[in-house]
Design a protein around this motif. Structure first.
Motif, mmCIF file in Angstrom:
data_model
loop_
_atom_site.group_PDB
_atom_site.id
_atom_site.type_symbol
_atom_site.label_atom_id
_atom_site.label_comp_id
_atom_site.label_asym_id
_atom_site.label_seq_id
_atom_site.Cartn_x
_atom_site.Cartn_y
_atom_site.Cartn_z
ATOM 1 N N TYR A 51 77.100 55.133 26.413
ATOM 2 C CA TYR A 51 78.479 55.174 26.884
ATOM 3 C C TYR A 51 79.434 55.430 25.730
ATOM 4 O O TYR A 51 79.332 54.834 24.675
ATOM 5 C CB TYR A 51 78.838 53.932 27.694
ATOM 6 N N PHE A 52 80.306 56.402 25.945
ATOM 7 C CA PHE A 52 81.342 56.754 24.976
ATOM 8 C C PHE A 52 82.618 56.031 25.369
ATOM 9 O O PHE A 52 82.988 56.025 26.547
ATOM 10 C CB PHE A 52 81.590 58.265 24.982
ATOM 11 N N TYR A 53 83.283 55.439 24.390
ATOM 12 C CA TYR A 53 84.522 54.721 24.654
ATOM 13 C C TYR A 53 85.528 55.028 23.547
ATOM 14 O O TYR A 53 85.144 55.419 22.443
ATOM 15 C CB TYR A 53 84.260 53.215 24.792
ATOM 16 N N PRO A 54 86.824 54.856 23.831
ATOM 17 C CA PRO A 54 87.845 55.258 22.860
ATOM 18 C C PRO A 54 87.917 54.435 21.575
ATOM 19 O O PRO A 54 87.936 54.998 20.485
ATOM 20 C CB PRO A 54 89.154 55.153 23.638
ATOM 21 N N LYS A 55 87.984 53.082 21.673
ATOM 22 C CA LYS A 55 88.274 52.307 20.467
ATOM 23 C C LYS A 55 87.851 50.851 20.612
ATOM 24 O O LYS A 55 88.071 50.231 21.647
ATOM 25 C CB LYS A 55 89.775 52.374 20.176
ATOM 26 N N ASP A 56 87.273 50.309 19.538
ATOM 27 C CA ASP A 56 86.895 48.900 19.506
ATOM 28 C C ASP A 56 88.095 47.991 19.731
ATOM 29 O O ASP A 56 89.211 48.287 19.267
ATOM 30 C CB ASP A 56 86.303 48.528 18.132
ATOM 31 N N ASP A 57 87.831 46.894 20.408
ATOM 32 C CA ASP A 57 88.781 45.775 20.548
ATOM 33 C C ASP A 57 90.123 46.162 21.170
ATOM 34 O O ASP A 57 91.158 45.610 20.816
ATOM 35 C CB ASP A 57 88.988 45.086 19.191
ATOM 36 N N THR A 58 90.103 47.118 22.078
ATOM 37 C CA THR A 58 91.287 47.440 22.873
ATOM 38 C C THR A 58 91.006 46.922 24.290
ATOM 39 O O THR A 58 89.844 46.698 24.644
ATOM 40 C CB THR A 58 91.555 48.955 22.888
ATOM 41 N N PRO A 59 92.030 46.696 25.101
ATOM 42 C CA PRO A 59 91.808 46.033 26.393
ATOM 43 C C PRO A 59 90.742 46.673 27.289
ATOM 44 O O PRO A 59 89.812 45.982 27.729
ATOM 45 C CB PRO A 59 93.191 46.068 27.047
ATOM 46 N N GLY A 60 90.836 47.965 27.564
ATOM 47 C CA GLY A 60 89.864 48.609 28.447
ATOM 48 C C GLY A 60 88.470 48.658 27.844
ATOM 49 O O GLY A 60 87.469 48.425 28.533
ATOM 50 N N CYS A 61 88.405 48.941 26.558
ATOM 51 C CA CYS A 61 87.106 49.046 25.886
ATOM 52 C C CYS A 61 86.432 47.684 25.760
ATOM 53 O O CYS A 61 85.205 47.575 25.872
ATOM 54 C CB CYS A 61 87.274 49.691 24.515
ATOM 55 N N THR A 62 87.218 46.653 25.559
ATOM 56 C CA THR A 62 86.666 45.298 25.508
ATOM 57 C C THR A 62 86.146 44.891 26.878
ATOM 58 O O THR A 62 85.045 44.333 26.995
ATOM 59 C CB THR A 62 87.735 44.299 25.014
ATOM 60 N N LYS A 63 86.905 45.213 27.916
ATOM 61 C CA LYS A 63 86.470 44.910 29.285
ATOM 62 C C LYS A 63 85.143 45.607 29.592
ATOM 63 O O LYS A 63 84.221 45.017 30.149
ATOM 64 C CB LYS A 63 87.552 45.362 30.270
ATOM 65 N N GLU A 64 85.044 46.880 29.195
ATOM 66 C CA GLU A 64 83.822 47.645 29.436
ATOM 67 C C GLU A 64 82.647 47.062 28.644
ATOM 68 O O GLU A 64 81.562 46.845 29.197
ATOM 69 C CB GLU A 64 84.045 49.112 29.041
ATOM 70 N N ALA A 65 82.853 46.804 27.363
ATOM 71 C CA ALA A 65 81.779 46.266 26.516
ATOM 72 C C ALA A 65 81.304 44.904 27.021
ATOM 73 O O ALA A 65 80.097 44.641 27.074
ATOM 74 C CB ALA A 65 82.258 46.159 25.066
ATOM 75 N N GLU A 151 84.995 48.777 34.069
ATOM 76 C CA GLU A 151 83.874 47.975 34.546
ATOM 77 C C GLU A 151 82.971 48.760 35.503
ATOM 78 O O GLU A 151 81.794 48.452 35.632
ATOM 79 C CB GLU A 151 84.377 46.699 35.199
ATOM 80 N N GLN A 152 83.511 49.763 36.154
ATOM 81 C CA GLN A 152 82.714 50.558 37.086
ATOM 82 C C GLN A 152 81.634 51.363 36.349
ATOM 83 O O GLN A 152 80.619 51.724 36.933
ATOM 84 C CB GLN A 152 83.592 51.467 37.941
ATOM 85 N N HIS A 153 81.837 51.608 35.056
ATOM 86 C CA HIS A 153 80.825 52.305 34.271
ATOM 87 C C HIS A 153 79.500 51.539 34.330
ATOM 88 O O HIS A 153 78.430 52.129 34.441
ATOM 89 C CB HIS A 153 81.287 52.470 32.817
ATOM 90 N N VAL A 154 79.586 50.227 34.249
ATOM 91 C CA VAL A 154 78.389 49.389 34.278
ATOM 92 C C VAL A 154 77.766 49.401 35.663
ATOM 93 O O VAL A 154 76.546 49.552 35.801
ATOM 94 C CB VAL A 154 78.727 47.951 33.827
ATOM 95 N N GLU A 155 78.582 49.264 36.692
ATOM 96 C CA GLU A 155 78.083 49.288 38.069
ATOM 97 C C GLU A 155 77.357 50.603 38.354
ATOM 98 O O GLU A 155 76.275 50.616 38.946
ATOM 99 C CB GLU A 155 79.236 49.108 39.056
ATOM 100 N N GLU A 156 77.962 51.711 37.943
ATOM 101 C CA GLU A 156 77.367 53.037 38.151
ATOM 102 C C GLU A 156 76.040 53.160 37.391
ATOM 103 O O GLU A 156 75.061 53.686 37.925
ATOM 104 C CB GLU A 156 78.331 54.125 37.671
ATOM 105 N N ALA A 157 76.020 52.674 36.159
ATOM 106 C CA ALA A 157 74.807 52.769 35.342
ATOM 107 C C ALA A 157 73.673 51.929 35.943
ATOM 108 O O ALA A 157 72.532 52.401 36.018
ATOM 109 C CB ALA A 157 75.097 52.318 33.899
ATOM 110 N N ILE A 158 73.975 50.721 36.392
ATOM 111 C CA ILE A 158 72.945 49.871 37.005
ATOM 112 C C ILE A 158 72.387 50.524 38.265
ATOM 113 O O ILE A 158 71.168 50.563 38.467
ATOM 114 C CB ILE A 158 73.498 48.459 37.307
#
Length: 164
Positions: A51-65, A151-158
């Motif tokens: 998974y590619f994400y924009p930046k460490d420790d930002t709100p959306g990226c933290t939620k995804e991680a 968070e849907q990235h994880v649901e889709e991947a699973i």
């Protein structure tokens, strides 16, 4: 009009995005511990979610991680490795992984070489958020592209992993 298209990330880069059914090229990057990670070595052990994400420790990226972290056992039970990639450096990844207790690999793509290899489009001048599920042969069996539905990235991947 062209400026608007460039700002919102439409155009040539989206056309070259790795598609379902495509074997991804091998690559090598440094992980959060400064070790070399080679995709082909990971694939030798089984499927991989990249998974590619924009930046460490930002709100959306933290939620995804953290969503990948919270679902990590499901991936592990299926024999699937999870790998996050951004342009942040190794030290930033180390800090991010430790702060949120991330049990998976984070790779530093500082020159965006691998992001370009996958053809991950930009969105509103930001690096895009795209998840790829790769079978053990390195073929894309599923991809999901959304900047806002972290968070849907994880649901889709699973869901994709369970279909393999």
């Amino acid at each position: 009009m062209l400026l608007t298209l460039a700002i919102f990330g439409f155009g040539a880069s989206a056309k070259s995005q790795v598609a379902n059914g495509t074997k991804v090229p091998d690559f090598e990057l440094k992980d959060q511990d400064g070790r070399n990670f080679k995709l082909s070595d990971a694939l030798a052990k089984g499927p991989v979610v990249v998974y590619f994400y924009p930046k460490d420790d930002t709100p959306g990226c933290t939620k995804e991680a953290c969503s990948f972290r919270d679902s990590f056992e499901q991936f592990k039970d299926e024999g699937v490795q999870v790998v996050g990639i951004s342009a942040d450096d190794v030290a930033s990844h180390k800090k991010f992984a430790e702060k949120y207790k991330l049990p998976f690999t984070l790779l530093s793509d500082e020159d965006n070489k691998v992001r370009k290899l996958f053809g991950v489009p930009k969105t509103m001048m930001m690096p895009g958020r795209v998840t790829y599920v790769l079978d053990k042969n390195g073929v894309v069996v599923h991809q999901f592209n959304s900047m806002t539905k972290a968070e849907q990235h994880v649901e889709e991947a699973i869901a994709a992993v369970k279909k393999m």
